[in-house]
Design a protein around this motif. Structure first.
Motif, PDB file in Angstrom:
ATOM      1  N   GLN A 258       0.585  -1.223   0.060  1.00  0.00           N
ATOM      2  CA  GLN A 258      -0.209   0.003  -0.123  1.00  0.00           C
ATOM      3  C   GLN A 258       0.859   1.369   0.163  1.00  0.00           C
ATOM      4  O   GLN A 258       0.210   2.339   0.268  1.00  0.00           O
ATOM      5  CB  GLN A 258      -0.844   0.031   1.114  1.00  0.00           C
ATOM      6  CG  GLN A 258      -2.161  -1.085   1.146  1.00  0.00           C
ATOM      7  CD  GLN A 258      -3.022  -0.416   0.257  1.00  0.00           C
ATOM      8  OE1 GLN A 258      -2.972  -0.272  -0.962  1.00  0.00           O
ATOM      9  NE2 GLN A 258      -4.418  -0.134   0.814  1.00  0.00           N
TER      10      GLN A 258
ATOM     11  N   ALA B  53     -10.152  -4.686  -2.333  1.00  0.00           N
ATOM     12  CA  ALA B  53      -9.422  -5.163  -3.831  1.00  0.00           C
ATOM     13  C   ALA B  53      -9.118  -6.544  -4.310  1.00  0.00           C
ATOM     14  O   ALA B  53      -9.469  -6.854  -5.120  1.00  0.00           O
ATOM     15  CB  ALA B  53      -8.224  -4.440  -3.709  1.00  0.00           C
TER      16      ALA B  53
ATOM     17  N   GLU C 189       2.855   5.280  -6.233  1.00  0.00           N
ATOM     18  CA  GLU C 189       2.401   6.122  -4.905  1.00  0.00           C
ATOM     19  C   GLU C 189       3.259   5.759  -3.796  1.00  0.00           C
ATOM     20  O   GLU C 189       3.075   6.082  -2.762  1.00  0.00           O
ATOM     21  CB  GLU C 189       1.133   5.465  -4.789  1.00  0.00           C
ATOM     22  CG  GLU C 189       1.131   4.176  -4.186  1.00  0.00           C
ATOM     23  CD  GLU C 189      -0.248   3.569  -3.892  1.00  0.00           C
ATOM     24  OE1 GLU C 189      -1.298   4.260  -3.376  1.00  0.00           O
ATOM     25  OE2 GLU C 189      -0.368   2.478  -3.913  1.00  0.00           O
TER      26      GLU C 189
ATOM     27  N   GLY D   9      -0.916   0.993 -19.158  1.00  0.00           N
ATOM     28  CA  GLY D   9      -0.984   0.039 -18.167  1.00  0.00           C
ATOM     29  C   GLY D   9      -0.985  -1.368 -18.689  1.00  0.00           C
ATOM     30  O   GLY D   9      -0.103  -2.346 -18.435  1.00  0.00           O
TER      31      GLY D   9
ATOM     32  N   PRO E 112       0.601  -6.243 -10.612  1.00  0.00           N
ATOM     33  CA  PRO E 112       0.415  -4.861 -10.534  1.00  0.00           C
ATOM     34  C   PRO E 112      -0.530  -4.583  -9.349  1.00  0.00           C
ATOM     35  O   PRO E 112      -1.316  -5.485  -8.912  1.00  0.00           O
ATOM     36  CB  PRO E 112      -0.403  -4.622 -11.889  1.00  0.00           C
ATOM     37  CG  PRO E 112      -0.982  -5.769 -12.160  1.00  0.00           C
ATOM     38  CD  PRO E 112      -0.097  -6.871 -11.988  1.00  0.00           C
ATOM     39  N   LYS E 113      -0.503  -3.501  -8.610  1.00  0.00           N
ATOM     40  CA  LYS E 113      -1.303  -3.367  -7.551  1.00  0.00           C
ATOM     41  C   LYS E 113      -2.247  -2.317  -7.603  1.00  0.00           C
ATOM     42  O   LYS E 113      -2.000  -1.373  -8.435  1.00  0.00           O
ATOM     43  CB  LYS E 113      -0.422  -2.680  -6.295  1.00  0.00           C
ATOM     44  CG  LYS E 113      -1.315  -2.155  -5.190  1.00  0.00           C
ATOM     45  CD  LYS E 113      -1.466  -0.738  -5.184  1.00  0.00           C
ATOM     46  CE  LYS E 113      -2.412  -0.422  -3.973  1.00  0.00           C
ATOM     47  NZ  LYS E 113      -2.645   1.126  -4.162  1.00  0.00           N
ATOM     48  N   SER E 114      -3.570  -2.555  -7.433  1.00  0.00           N
ATOM     49  CA  SER E 114      -4.496  -1.441  -7.488  1.00  0.00           C
ATOM     50  C   SER E 114      -5.486  -1.763  -6.573  1.00  0.00           C
ATOM     51  O   SER E 114      -5.878  -2.964  -6.253  1.00  0.00           O
ATOM     52  CB  SER E 114      -5.237  -1.536  -8.754  1.00  0.00           C
ATOM     53  OG  SER E 114      -6.132  -0.180  -8.879  1.00  0.00           O
TER      54      SER E 114
ATOM     55  N   THR F  71      -8.360   0.006  -6.955  1.00  0.00           N
ATOM     56  CA  THR F  71      -9.603   0.805  -7.751  1.00  0.00           C
ATOM     57  C   THR F  71     -10.169  -0.559  -8.603  1.00  0.00           C
ATOM     58  O   THR F  71      -9.343  -0.921  -9.530  1.00  0.00           O
ATOM     59  CB  THR F  71      -8.938   1.986  -8.661  1.00  0.00           C
ATOM     60  OG1 THR F  71      -8.253   2.495  -7.719  1.00  0.00           O
ATOM     61  CG2 THR F  71     -10.068   2.752  -9.076  1.00  0.00           C
TER      62      THR F  71
ATOM     63  N   ARG G 217      -9.445  -0.402 -12.419  1.00  0.00           N
ATOM     64  CA  ARG G 217      -8.268  -0.462 -12.806  1.00  0.00           C
ATOM     65  C   ARG G 217      -7.643  -1.819 -12.671  1.00  0.00           C
ATOM     66  O   ARG G 217      -6.980  -2.623 -13.439  1.00  0.00           O
ATOM     67  CB  ARG G 217      -7.379   0.283 -11.883  1.00  0.00           C
ATOM     68  CG  ARG G 217      -7.095   1.730 -12.487  1.00  0.00           C
ATOM     69  CD  ARG G 217      -6.421   2.503 -11.211  1.00  0.00           C
ATOM     70  NE  ARG G 217      -6.216   3.967 -11.580  1.00  0.00           N
ATOM     71  CZ  ARG G 217      -5.743   4.966 -10.932  1.00  0.00           C
ATOM     72  NH1 ARG G 217      -5.023   4.417  -9.718  1.00  0.00           N
ATOM     73  NH2 ARG G 217      -5.473   6.046 -11.288  1.00  0.00           N
ATOM     74  N   ILE G 218      -8.263  -2.744 -11.489  1.00  0.00           N
ATOM     75  CA  ILE G 218      -8.141  -4.077 -11.318  1.00  0.00           C
ATOM     76  C   ILE G 218      -8.671  -4.761 -12.783  1.00  0.00           C
ATOM     77  O   ILE G 218      -7.847  -5.594 -13.432  1.00  0.00           O
ATOM     78  CB  ILE G 218      -8.788  -4.513 -10.081  1.00  0.00           C
ATOM     79  CG1 ILE G 218      -8.085  -3.662  -8.829  1.00  0.00           C
ATOM     80  CG2 ILE G 218      -8.548  -6.017  -9.875  1.00  0.00           C
ATOM     81  CD1 ILE G 218      -9.004  -4.027  -7.641  1.00  0.00           C
TER      82      ILE G 218
ATOM     83  N   ASN H 174      -6.216  -3.998 -15.737  1.00  0.00           N
ATOM     84  CA  ASN H 174      -5.024  -4.521 -15.688  1.00  0.00           C
ATOM     85  C   ASN H 174      -5.143  -5.884 -15.886  1.00  0.00           C
ATOM     86  O   ASN H 174      -4.035  -6.668 -16.658  1.00  0.00           O
ATOM     87  CB  ASN H 174      -4.244  -4.591 -14.273  1.00  0.00           C
ATOM     88  CG  ASN H 174      -4.177  -3.187 -14.082  1.00  0.00           C
ATOM     89  OD1 ASN H 174      -4.073  -2.334 -14.983  1.00  0.00           O
ATOM     90  ND2 ASN H 174      -3.874  -2.756 -12.917  1.00  0.00           N
TER      91      ASN H 174
END
Ligand code: NDP
Ligand code: NHF
Length: 324
Positions: free
Chosen positions: A27, A45, A229, A258, A274-276, A278, A281-282, A285
């Motif tokens: 995170q 998520a 981030e 992405g 990949p981290k998300s 949202t 976006r998940i 991706n």
């Protein structure tokens, strides 16, 4: 809603299989600190990801959210969305637990946090041992991180025991350089199935990727978007996701930057995570299995390499096993 098509899988050198894309769960919190504002985000998520078709979750004790990851996996099992054997759960042994006496205890702690009775993949997070104890980043009075001299091979032997005991299915490493990986391969009973390393178009890792391929060790690509981030990469000048060349390649295929980055990694034989947090976006991706980058696209992307590392891990600087 039609049942999602789960991600394809790749074979690992111990005969198990790993889904070719995973959800990252770090995170962006400063080393070892949990940010209150993030509580609950990862749980949602992971649930969203499992609904979408992800079957691989990348976690770590360091991220201090294994409880959320486990709660999400167990919720989706209870709802009948997945079975335990469908989900590939990875977590990692942190640097303060490299002493062989600490390895099983720490693995059991992760199992208890996750609420699961086995872990699919357990990684040595870094080759750099810190002083043993509860403190994730033990520091001396001068503010410097306290290291330990436990040998990587001794930690690895204790990790091999976890496989024999059935606590974990597979073991691997993370952030190992070529020399560390070779030494481990030459001195182990159970080979590492993966080396999880930072890998993206600005840090293409060609030599290490090729070595891993030769040795039969799968590369898992962390920070595929350059970790925009995280506290260690904030402020880095060029943002990977804003790269014009990547956007142009994407336009040809009607794909986002992405998606181009993730597809590029998959076509190089790596497994991106990949981290998300949202949902849109998940989903975005995950939509990388309906197009293919041409050889020309791949060369254009490979030419973007700048050997730019976003995760320098300054806390380990000065350790004899510091990998970079
Ligand atoms: N082994 C190791 O030492 C390390 C392992 N890791 C692992 O790798 C995972 C991924 O790396 P991480 O450093 O988190 O960073 P990533 O490169 O995956 O970037 C994550 C960031 O990108 C944003 N994002 C995700 N998808 C999109 C998209 N489609 N469009 C625009 N922005 C997007 C996310 O925002 P939002 O969430 O707000 O949607 C988040 O801010 C980690 O979560 C962790 O599991 C990471 C670092 C080191
Ligand atoms: O996985 C990770 C996430 O971020 C940490 C920094 O705070 C890294 O050290 C670590 O490897």
């Amino acid at each position: 809603m039609p049942a999602p098509r789960p991600a394809p899988k790749v074979a690992l050198n111990d005969g198990t299989q790993m889904p070719v894309i995973g959800l990252g769960t770090y995170q962006g919190n400063p080393l070892g600190k949990r940010l209150d504002s993030h509580v609950g985000q990862v749980q949602q998520a992971v649930m969203d990801a499992l609904d979408i078709g992800y079957r691989h979750i990348d976690g770590a004790l360091l991220y201090q959210n294994e409880e959320e990851v486990g709660a999400a996996v167990r919720a989706k099992i209870a709802q009948g969305v997945v079975k335990r054997e469908d989900v590939f759960v990875c977590t990692k042994l942190w640097n303060n637990s490299h002493h062989p006496d600490a390895v099983e205890r720490t693995c059991r702690k992760s199992l208890s946090n996750l609420g699961l009775d086995y872990i699919d993949l357990y990684l040595m997070h870094w080759p750099t041992a810190f002083k043993d104890g509860d403190d994730l980043t033990p520091k001396g009075p001068d503010g410097k991180v306290l290291f330990s001299s436990v040998d990587i091979l001794d930690t690895w032997r204790a990790m091999e025991q976890l496989v024999r005991q059935g606590l974990v299915r597979s073991i691997g490493v993370s952030n190992f350089n070529a020399a560390q990986l070779r030494r481990l391969m030459d001195n182990c009973d159970i080979k590492p199935v993966v080396n999880q390393i930072e890998c993206h178009p600005y840090l293409s890792q060609k030599p290490l990727l090729e070595l891993c391929q030769q040795l039969g060790v799968r590369v898992v690509a962390y920070s595929p978007f350059g970790s925009p981030e995280s506290d260690w990469s904030l402020g880095k000048v060029d943002r990977l996701l804003d790269d014009r060349t990547i956007a142009e390649v994407g336009k040809k295929h009607d794909k986002t930057p992405g998606q181009v980055i993730l597809r590029y990694l998959v076509q190089r034989g790596a497994v991106p995570i990949p981290k998300s947090v949202t949902k849109s976006r998940i989903q975005e991706n995950f939509n990388i299995f309906d197009f293919e980058l041409s050889a020309q696209d791949m060369s254009i992307l490979e030419a973007l390499n700048k050997d730019r590392r976003m995760c320098p891990f300054l806390e380990g600087l000065g350790h004899p096993e510091y990998p970079f």
